[in-house]
Design an enzyme around this catalytic site. Structure first.
Site, PDB file in Angstrom:
ATOM      1  N   SER A   1     -36.701  31.616  -8.909  1.00  0.00           N
ATOM      2  CA  SER A   1     -37.340  31.690  -7.598  1.00  0.00           C
ATOM      3  C   SER A   1     -38.543  30.760  -7.497  1.00  0.00           C
ATOM      4  CB  SER A   1     -37.790  33.135  -7.350  1.00  0.00           C
ATOM      5  OG  SER A   1     -38.650  33.199  -6.231  1.00  0.00           O
ATOM      6  N   SER A   2     -38.725  30.204  -6.302  1.00  0.00           N
ATOM      7  CA  SER A   2     -39.899  29.365  -6.068  1.00  0.00           C
ATOM      8  C   SER A   2     -41.128  30.229  -5.807  1.00  0.00           C
ATOM      9  CB  SER A   2     -39.650  28.450  -4.876  1.00  0.00           C
ATOM     10  OG  SER A   2     -39.514  29.229  -3.711  1.00  0.00           O
TER      11      SER A   2
ATOM     12  N   THR B   1       0.848  -1.200   0.000  1.00  0.00           N
ATOM     13  CA  THR B   1       0.000   0.000   0.000  1.00  0.00           C
ATOM     14  C   THR B   1       0.884   1.251   0.000  1.00  0.00           C
ATOM     15  OG1 THR B   1      -1.583  -1.208   1.367  1.00  0.00           O
ATOM     16  CG2 THR B   1      -1.764   1.200   1.364  1.00  0.00           C
ATOM     17  N   ASN B   2       2.009   1.119   0.702  1.00  0.00           N
ATOM     18  CA  ASN B   2       2.827   2.300   0.967  1.00  0.00           C
ATOM     19  C   ASN B   2       3.538   2.860  -0.257  1.00  0.00           C
ATOM     20  OD1 ASN B   2       1.913   1.380   3.370  1.00  0.00           O
ATOM     21  ND2 ASN B   2       3.928   0.956   4.290  1.00  0.00           N
TER      22      ASN B   2
ATOM     23  N   GLU C   1     -23.137  31.441  -9.021  1.00  0.00           N
ATOM     24  CA  GLU C   1     -23.300  31.086  -7.601  1.00  0.00           C
ATOM     25  C   GLU C   1     -22.687  29.716  -7.316  1.00  0.00           C
ATOM     26  OE1 GLU C   1     -27.603  33.436  -7.200  1.00  0.00           O
ATOM     27  OE2 GLU C   1     -27.558  31.276  -7.335  1.00  0.00           O
TER      28      GLU C   1
HETATM   29  N1  LIG Z   1       0.126   0.201   5.073  1.00  0.00           N
HETATM   30  C1  LIG Z   1       0.588  -1.115   5.491  1.00  0.00           C
HETATM   31  C2  LIG Z   1       1.376  -1.820   4.425  1.00  0.00           C
HETATM   32  C3  LIG Z   1       0.569  -2.361   3.283  1.00  0.00           C
HETATM   33  O1  LIG Z   1      -0.651  -2.352   3.316  1.00  0.00           O
HETATM   34  O2  LIG Z   1       1.161  -2.796   2.283  1.00  0.00           O
HETATM   35  C4  LIG Z   1       1.478  -0.915   6.712  1.00  0.00           C
HETATM   36  O3  LIG Z   1       2.503  -0.250   6.626  1.00  0.00           O
HETATM   37  O4  LIG Z   1       1.143  -1.440   7.757  1.00  0.00           O
END
Ligand SMILES: N[C@@H](CC(=O)O)C(=O)O
Length: 470
Positions: A323-324, A145-146, A336
């Site tokens: 306008s309503s 994820t990183n 706006e």
């Molecule tokens: N974000 C996760 C790593 C991952 O999901 O790959 C962690 O550092 O714990």
């Protein structure tokens, strides 16, 4: 509620235990846990962000297959699954709320699970048979994820800019230049501090706005250069643990080809993972644009104010009854809306600033917020500018008579007399004109301050509103 039969569910296992999922779901057990953990906003990931993640997964599957890190058959099935998602299929399977696990692990696993389950089907297996194709071991091979999520924010930002904001800005600039040419000869009164000021040309007002937007487009373009430098390949902490030595350069090259954009690997992967500076720069440039959009949309509303009790120097095209309750009223709704969207973008930018400084050690876990705010800012600004152009700017009609009447009646015309009769005399003329209702011309002549021919030359509105040296 009817109970689900065995054929309608499948059991998946993760490190926390077993859970049953509806067998039609392409997402898996980790996504299920995230859905339960984060029932926060109901806002699902933006489709551009999903595209960005899927493009990254396609590139990583291609390269990991080529390098022999994952089986070629599995690599091809993941690529096919990715292409199906990119073509619009399975979009309802990306379901984790934008406010979710830090760093974006939940959304990332959602992406890995959908691709793994679709790849399993392509290869003739049942969904959930992760021994054959695993979300973690195959789809996510050599990734974290990183490094994936900061890359996805970069790619999502670039896609959104090229699809929405840049074309929208180009359209607005062209429309404003057209209005500038159309209304170049109309003189109107300038107003500074909301008080009478020297005359200007209505066309130049439009030209100024075109220049303002062009400058913002250049600023955004410059800031977005930072998005092309990727930390992909850094895996969990920027060291590249679990990646093939040739993976990093190759995956960036492959991704460049997929999105047709010159991406490059970051010179230092830990730096690319830890700093959110590229997103702060782009968001700052968006905020800057939003601030001037507020100014322009407020100007449009002021100049259109009326019809009987306001300035009414221009008429914005009526696009819906206003306008309503008040019949026959047409409000400057496009302008706006533009202000409100711009305020939202400024709010997003403030939150991005807070999130960006909240990194700790190897990671900034606030990335899901940055991803949503940045890409959404780009997209809502792009959509706003497009409709503002089509439904407001292109249809503006000048009220030439009203503009000229204000310009002729402006007390600030005495400014042109300064070099001839001096500031103090000119101020006295202006004061008397306001008190008596006599014209500036009449007072100057009565006081014998200038002769008629000279005065006519100096109080020439066309000449006074020409841009000097322009
Ligand atoms: N974000 C996760 C790593 C991952 O999901 O790959 C962690 O550092 O714990």
């Amino acid at each position: 509620m009817t109970e689900q039969t065995d054929s309608q569910v499948r059991i998946e296992r993760d490190s926390m235990g077993d859970r049953s999922l509806n067998s039609s779901a392409y997402y898996g057990i980790q996504t299920l846990r995230a859905i339960e953990n984060f029932p926060i906003s109901g806002i699902k990931p933006l489709s551009t962000y999903v595209d960005a993640c899927i493009l990254i997964k396609k590139a990583t599957a291609i390269v990991n297959g080529e390098l022999g890190c994952i089986d070629q058959k599995i690599s091809k099935a993941i690529v096919q699954a990715a292409d199906e998602v990119l073509s619009g299929k399975f979009r309802d399977q990306f379901v984790v709320d934008v406010y979710q696990a830090g760093a974006g692990t939940s959304h990332h696993m959602n992406v890995n699970e959908v691709l793994a389950n679709r790849a399993l089907e392509i290869l003739g297996y049942e969904k959930g048979n992760y021994k054959q194709v695993s979300p973690n071991d195959h789809v996510n091979y050599g990734q974290s994820t990183n490094d994936v999520i900061p890359t996805a924010i970069r790619i999502g930002g670039l896609l959104a800019l090229s699809k929405t904001l840049h074309p929208a800005l180009e359209g607005a600039i062209a429309a404003l230049e057209k209005k500038a040419a159309q209304y170049q000869d109309i003189v109107r009164s300038g107003r500074t501090h909301m008080q009478d000021a020297v005359p200007v040309r209505l066309g130049e007002n439009f030209r100024a706005w075109a220049y303002i937007l062009t400058d913002h487009q250049n600023r955004i373009h410059t800031a977005s250069g930072d998005l092309m430098v990727l930390g992909l390949g850094g895996s969990a902490a920027g060291t590249g643990l679990n990646t093939h030595p040739k993976y990093r350069a190759s995956v960036v090259q492959t991704l460049s080809e997929l999105i047709n954009c010159p991406l490059e690997p970051a010179p230092h992967l830990m730096a690319a993972m830890q700093s959110m500076a590229p997103f702060v720069s782009v968001s700052g440039a968006l905020r800057n644009l939003a601030q001037d959009l507020v100014k322009i949309s407020h100007d449009l509303r002021l100049m259109d104010s009326g019809p009987k009790t306001g300035l009414k120097e221009i008429q914005l095209p009526p696009v819906q009854p206003g306008s309503s309750i008040m019949p026959g009223k047409y409000n400057p709704v496009m302008a706006e809306m533009t202000s409100m969207v711009s305020f939202q973008v400024m709010g997003y930018d403030s939150a991005i600033a807070l999130a960006a400084q909240a990194g700790q050690l190897e990671l900034n876990v606030m990335m899901p917020l940055i991803a949503y705010n940045l890409i959404h800012s780009i997209e809502i600004l792009g959509n706003t500018i497009s409709v503002l152009t089509e439904r407001c700017i292109e249809g503006i009609i000048a009220n030439q008579e009203r503009c000229l009447a204000y310009a002729e009646g402006s007390l600030a015309l005495v400014t042109a007399l300064n070099p001839h009769i001096g500031y103090l005399n000119a101020a006295a003329v202006a004061k008397e004109s306001l008190e008596t209702g006599k014209s500036l011309r009449q007072i100057v002549l009565e006081k014998g301050l200038m002769d008629e021919t000279e005065l006519a030359k100096v109080l020439n509105l066309e000449q006074m509103s020409e841009i000097v040296g322009g």
